[in-house]
Design a protein around this motif. Structure first.
Motif, mmCIF file in Angstrom:
data_model
loop_
_atom_site.group_PDB
_atom_site.id
_atom_site.type_symbol
_atom_site.label_atom_id
_atom_site.label_comp_id
_atom_site.label_asym_id
_atom_site.label_seq_id
_atom_site.Cartn_x
_atom_site.Cartn_y
_atom_site.Cartn_z
ATOM 1 N N VAL A 62 64.242 -50.137 24.999
ATOM 2 C CA VAL A 62 63.689 -48.787 25.169
ATOM 3 C C VAL A 62 64.773 -47.822 25.640
ATOM 4 O O VAL A 62 64.877 -46.691 25.145
ATOM 5 C CB VAL A 62 62.522 -48.815 26.168
ATOM 6 N N ALA A 63 65.593 -48.267 26.593
ATOM 7 C CA ALA A 63 66.650 -47.403 27.113
ATOM 8 C C ALA A 63 67.628 -47.017 26.010
ATOM 9 O O ALA A 63 68.048 -45.849 25.915
ATOM 10 C CB ALA A 63 67.387 -48.103 28.255
ATOM 11 N N ALA A 64 68.010 -47.980 25.169
ATOM 12 C CA ALA A 64 68.948 -47.681 24.087
ATOM 13 C C ALA A 64 68.377 -46.629 23.147
ATOM 14 O O ALA A 64 69.071 -45.662 22.771
ATOM 15 C CB ALA A 64 69.278 -48.961 23.314
ATOM 16 N N TYR A 65 67.136 -46.781 22.759
ATOM 17 C CA TYR A 65 66.508 -45.810 21.852
ATOM 18 C C TYR A 65 66.465 -44.424 22.495
ATOM 19 O O TYR A 65 66.821 -43.417 21.872
ATOM 20 C CB TYR A 65 65.102 -46.272 21.492
ATOM 21 N N ARG A 66 66.008 -44.356 23.764
ATOM 22 C CA ARG A 66 65.872 -43.059 24.421
ATOM 23 C C ARG A 66 67.224 -42.385 24.630
ATOM 24 O O ARG A 66 67.340 -41.156 24.528
ATOM 25 C CB ARG A 66 65.162 -43.241 25.759
ATOM 26 N N ILE A 67 68.247 -43.164 24.940
ATOM 27 C CA ILE A 67 69.574 -42.558 25.136
ATOM 28 C C ILE A 67 70.096 -41.979 23.827
ATOM 29 O O ILE A 67 70.629 -40.866 23.784
ATOM 30 C CB ILE A 67 70.548 -43.610 25.714
ATOM 31 N N VAL A 68 69.959 -42.737 22.735
ATOM 32 C CA VAL A 68 70.380 -42.221 21.437
ATOM 33 C C VAL A 68 69.561 -40.981 21.078
ATOM 34 O O VAL A 68 70.104 -39.979 20.576
ATOM 35 C CB VAL A 68 70.231 -43.302 20.348
ATOM 36 N N GLN A 69 68.278 -40.999 21.362
ATOM 37 C CA GLN A 69 67.422 -39.852 21.071
ATOM 38 C C GLN A 69 67.889 -38.617 21.839
ATOM 39 O O GLN A 69 67.982 -37.520 21.274
ATOM 40 C CB GLN A 69 65.979 -40.189 21.450
ATOM 41 N N GLU A 70 68.198 -38.783 23.118
ATOM 42 C CA GLU A 70 68.651 -37.646 23.913
ATOM 43 C C GLU A 70 70.016 -37.154 23.442
ATOM 44 O O GLU A 70 70.267 -35.945 23.382
ATOM 45 C CB GLU A 70 68.722 -38.050 25.392
ATOM 46 N N ALA A 71 70.921 -38.081 23.090
ATOM 47 C CA ALA A 71 72.238 -37.659 22.604
ATOM 48 C C ALA A 71 72.117 -36.871 21.295
ATOM 49 O O ALA A 71 72.799 -35.861 21.096
ATOM 50 C CB ALA A 71 73.135 -38.884 22.412
ATOM 51 N N LEU A 72 71.235 -37.312 20.402
ATOM 52 C CA LEU A 72 71.029 -36.585 19.153
ATOM 53 C C LEU A 72 70.375 -35.234 19.404
ATOM 54 O O LEU A 72 70.656 -34.248 18.715
ATOM 55 C CB LEU A 72 70.183 -37.423 18.194
ATOM 56 N N THR A 73 69.487 -35.175 20.384
ATOM 57 C CA THR A 73 68.879 -33.891 20.744
ATOM 58 C C THR A 73 69.933 -32.909 21.210
ATOM 59 O O THR A 73 69.945 -31.730 20.813
ATOM 60 C CB THR A 73 67.822 -34.110 21.847
ATOM 61 N N ASN A 74 70.848 -33.360 22.069
ATOM 62 C CA ASN A 74 71.934 -32.493 22.518
ATOM 63 C C ASN A 74 72.821 -32.073 21.350
ATOM 64 O O ASN A 74 73.316 -30.944 21.306
ATOM 65 C CB ASN A 74 72.769 -33.208 23.580
ATOM 66 N N MET A 75 73.009 -33.000 20.403
ATOM 67 C CA MET A 75 73.816 -32.678 19.229
ATOM 68 C C MET A 75 73.174 -31.540 18.431
ATOM 69 O O MET A 75 73.854 -30.611 17.988
ATOM 70 C CB MET A 75 73.978 -33.923 18.354
ATOM 71 N N VAL A 76 71.863 -31.599 18.272
ATOM 72 C CA VAL A 76 71.155 -30.562 17.513
ATOM 73 C C VAL A 76 71.139 -29.247 18.274
ATOM 74 O O VAL A 76 71.341 -28.167 17.691
ATOM 75 C CB VAL A 76 69.723 -31.036 17.204
ATOM 76 N N LYS A 77 70.936 -29.307 19.596
ATOM 77 C CA LYS A 77 70.742 -28.089 20.378
ATOM 78 C C LYS A 77 72.051 -27.389 20.748
ATOM 79 O O LYS A 77 72.132 -26.160 20.729
ATOM 80 C CB LYS A 77 69.977 -28.417 21.666
#
Length: 367
Positions: free
Chosen positions: A279-294
């Motif tokens: 779960v942590a791996a998925y959420r960290i990648v999700q947050e990193a991609l969110t920062n990439m988009v924003k």
């Protein structure tokens, strides 16, 4: 054997307080009645009378309400025990004043400090007036009962503290999940919505994909938020599967449709991760991609999974500028907290082409 003891302990804890008090009262009554059953009078064969037995009843039966009136019950039981000890020496002796000890234990567990001190004084005073040996015996037995009562209080307070800290950690975890879900979903939808008017005029097929991505992202965020809310309510549906590494291809594909062209690369032989690390791996990648988009203003990006013997290293990189100096908000802090909770670590900063986040998670159970 440990499992058997654990189940036994759970069943004992499930007994209602009234049942426990009844069992204690019955045990004390039996223990103090036994001398009457197996002891004969020294002065003759006459049976024991109720007048000789009533102090036993008075030092036992009040324990049924010991939780409601702990100090009153202790005074009554102690007085009955003292009266019994001062009666005709022909009656059978009581080797252990069970009722008095149970009353003192209850006072130590439930009463304020001044009442506990008074109970100790009342317990020691009779022995001090009789003989030094009686005083020492009274002090030892009273001390044991008192310590047991206070130990129960300390254990209860410790258990409450552990439960409170566990609840705080759970609230923090849910807050991180809520942040990651909302930040990612809203960022993707904003990017798609901003690109929508241009796509409608110049590339209708791209506009159709953008609107479909907005709907898909909204539905996924809604489903994950519903699971979080059900978790807070304790609903059974909160047991729905949590995101894992198996969901990364879909996550990367959705981001690629809305913003930077991101690719997923895997190196090494995949191994099993603990559930919390998945779960942590998925959420960290999700947050990193969110920062990439924003924030990154990137055109391309990569999510790379490097499986090693003792760890999984995840690198999320792009060709953008990264967060503003001193920025990053709760997202980067949440990444570090998630990784640390699994025995891993997160570092971030300037990479070969732009901004880079590196995640290290142990393979197998964390220490």
């Amino acid at each position: 054997m440990p499992d058997l003891l654990k189940r036994l302990g759970e069943r004992l804890r499930a007994i209602p307080p009234a049942g426990v008090d009844f069992a204690i009262t019955l045990a004390v009554l039996i223990g103090q009645t036994v001398p009457f059953l197996f002891t004969r009078r020294m002065s003759g064969p006459e049976p024991w009378t109720l007048a000789e037995y009533w102090p036993v009843l008075l030092s036992s039966l009040p324990l049924l309400v010991r939780r409601r009136f702990p100090m009153t019950v202790f005074v009554v039981v102690a007085a009955a025990s003292a009266v019994y000890s001062l009666k005709d020496p022909d009656i059978p002796p009581q080797p252990v004043p069970y009722g008095w000890l149970a009353g003192l234990y209850t006072v130590a567990e439930l009463c304020p400090g001044w009442q506990r001190a008074l109970a100790i004084l009342l317990s020691l005073a009779p022995g001090f007036t009789v003989s030094p040996a009686t005083f020492v015996r009274s002090a030892l037995t009273a001390g044991a009962a008192y310590v047991m009562g206070r130990a129960v209080v300390q254990h209860r307070e410790y258990a409450a503290l552990v439960e409170e800290r566990a609840a705080e950690r759970e609230r923090a975890r849910i807050a991180r999940d809520m942040h990651d879900i909302l930040a990612h979903g809203i960022s993707v939808m904003i990017v798609q919505a901003e690109a929508g008017p241009y796509a409608v005029r110049n590339a209708p097929e791209r506009a159709e994909r953008a609107f479909r991505a907005i709907a898909d992202t909204g539905r996924e965020a809604q489903g994950q938020l519903r699971r979080m809310l059900n978790l807070l309510r304790g609903a059974d549906s909160a047991r729905a599967p949590q995101p894992t590494l198996g969901g990364l291809p879909d996550l990367v594909a959705r981001v690629s449709e809305t913003g930077p062209a991101v690719r997923l690369a895997v190196a090494g032989t995949p191994a099993a991760l603990p559930a919390d690390a998945e779960v942590a791996a998925y959420r960290i990648v999700q947050e990193a991609l969110t920062n990439m988009v924003k924030h990154a203003q990137a055109a391309t990006g990569e999510v790379r999974l490097d499986w090693k013997d003792d760890e999984l290293m995840i690198t999320i990189s792009d060709d953008g500028r990264g967060p503003a100096p001193g920025g990053g908000g709760h997202g980067l802090v949440g990444m570090r907290e998630r990784a640390a909770a699994c025995g891993g670590a997160v570092t971030y900063g300037a990479g070969p082409t732009g901004f880079e986040v590196v995640v290290r998670l142990p393979v197998g159970e964390p220490a």
